[in-house]
Design an enzyme around this catalytic site. Sequence first.
Site, mmCIF file in Angstrom:
data_model
loop_
_atom_site.group_PDB
_atom_site.id
_atom_site.type_symbol
_atom_site.label_atom_id
_atom_site.label_comp_id
_atom_site.label_asym_id
_atom_site.label_seq_id
_atom_site.Cartn_x
_atom_site.Cartn_y
_atom_site.Cartn_z
ATOM 1 N N HIS A 261 0.871 -0.920 -0.005
ATOM 2 C CA HIS A 261 -0.028 0.064 0.108
ATOM 3 C C HIS A 261 0.909 1.178 -0.119
ATOM 4 C CE1 HIS A 261 -2.585 3.054 1.627
ATOM 5 N NE2 HIS A 261 -3.934 2.226 1.374
ATOM 6 N N CYS B 3 -4.826 2.563 -3.554
ATOM 7 C CA CYS B 3 -3.579 3.026 -3.072
ATOM 8 C C CYS B 3 -2.460 2.155 -3.269
ATOM 9 C CB CYS B 3 -3.623 3.301 -1.519
ATOM 10 S SG CYS B 3 -4.914 4.862 -1.484
ATOM 11 N N ASP C 45 3.073 -3.905 7.871
ATOM 12 C CA ASP C 45 1.605 -3.421 7.993
ATOM 13 C C ASP C 45 0.481 -4.419 8.148
ATOM 14 O OD1 ASP C 45 -0.688 -2.323 7.214
ATOM 15 O OD2 ASP C 45 0.007 -1.730 5.130
ATOM 16 N N GLN D 7 -4.731 -5.112 6.901
ATOM 17 C CA GLN D 7 -5.883 -5.970 6.299
ATOM 18 C C GLN D 7 -5.583 -7.382 7.041
ATOM 19 O OE1 GLN D 7 -7.883 -5.033 4.335
ATOM 20 N NE2 GLN D 7 -6.900 -2.954 3.678
ATOM 21 N N LYS E 111 -10.709 -0.354 10.319
ATOM 22 C CA LYS E 111 -10.787 -1.666 9.870
ATOM 23 C C LYS E 111 -11.258 -2.798 10.577
ATOM 24 C CE LYS E 111 -7.402 -0.289 6.321
ATOM 25 N NZ LYS E 111 -8.415 0.101 5.157
#
Length: 424
Positions: free
Chosen positions: A141, A382, A218, A221, A244
């Site tokens: 991302h 993104c 990261d 997700q 999220k």
Amino acid sequence: MHGQEYSLPNPSLQAREGAKGIDWAAVRADFPLLRREVHGKPLVYLDSANTGQKPACVIEATDDFYRRHNANVSRAVHALGSEATEAYEGARGKLARFLGVRGDDLVLCSGTTFALNLVAYSWALPRLQAGDAILLTRMEHHANIVPWQLVAQRTGATIKVAELLPDGSLDLDGLYAAMTPEVKLLGIAHVSNVLGTVNPVATICREARRRGIVSVVDGSQAAPHMPVDIAAIGCDFYAVTGHKMCGPTGTGALWARREHLEAMPPFLGGGEMIKEVRFDGTVFNDPPHKFEAGTPNIAGFVGLGAGVDYLSALGMEAIAARERALLAHATEELLKIDGLRLYGRAKDKAAVISFAIDGTHSHDLATLLDLEGVAVRSGQHCAHPLLQWLGVGTTCRASLAFYNTHEEVDAFVAALRKVKRLLA
């Protein structure tokens, strides 16, 4: 990467049926927004990779804070101040337990973008120099690309890119070969927000650590959709985004190894992040408070704490099983649509489906699906370098969560067939 080439996931019976003992219809009823209509049609929300919907308990916890407990944290001895501090620090503790870490190693912030910038400016900028390299993957991302580019520009370091295999999984041999002596930092997504690929981050971080490379994961997700045990992953930094994972916007966290937190200078200066301020010098607070200048999003974190409680009560294994079942159902039906291409065929993937229909722009497709009540994302997500690698300008993305239903999957596919006929 046409649909015919896609390897259909083969989930277990438990995954197809969902976790036993959970009434998923009752779970869905916990989310007020999912009851609304759009353009006169029942809403089918398939954009959870963008932001997750909020259960009533999160909305109520945030509302209750403002109605009954609103005060600033760590600055007052009165009852409201004590209640606010207890609620805020309580949320830190809940999130830490959810991620398998200690609360005093968890910096609360506005989300993954802030967290990665904190690492970039507080850890990387003072340490990197000309001749050093930062290793990233093709699937990152922008939040895990642009901060490192800015640091590289200021330090003279360079960016290296690890590429993907045709199915959208990471080329691990290529990644390890790229871990050369000049690489000082590795930035990697736990789960791709476009392909759904789940990277074997524990193995990758172990290999990075063996080579003296600091790893930054990261987890945006991953944390909402599967069990995350940061200690088992073995990374140096791990970032999550609250909105999220059923929480309010403007919430998130950075976990870091204690030795990094102790050595890193503050990213922002102001109140709360100090022990003593004099004009001839300042003594900074201990981590994590050293990195939490100013008034935080207290109500937001109270809401995130409620969201973490909600996810924990369901169980992340059950959530992952539910989403695997929905993914298998959606994939099976989408493969039946002529001219539809699916992107991301990794064996281990999350419930993210990027797709395109030959001869149709993704924005047109998403706009017409919206008129049918179906909310999907369209664009470059993104992730411009990844879309360039895929050889497409844009895609549509349907991202599922545990509160979606098999009936919604069928409604999505029916709407897609209708729109395809209209565009033919």
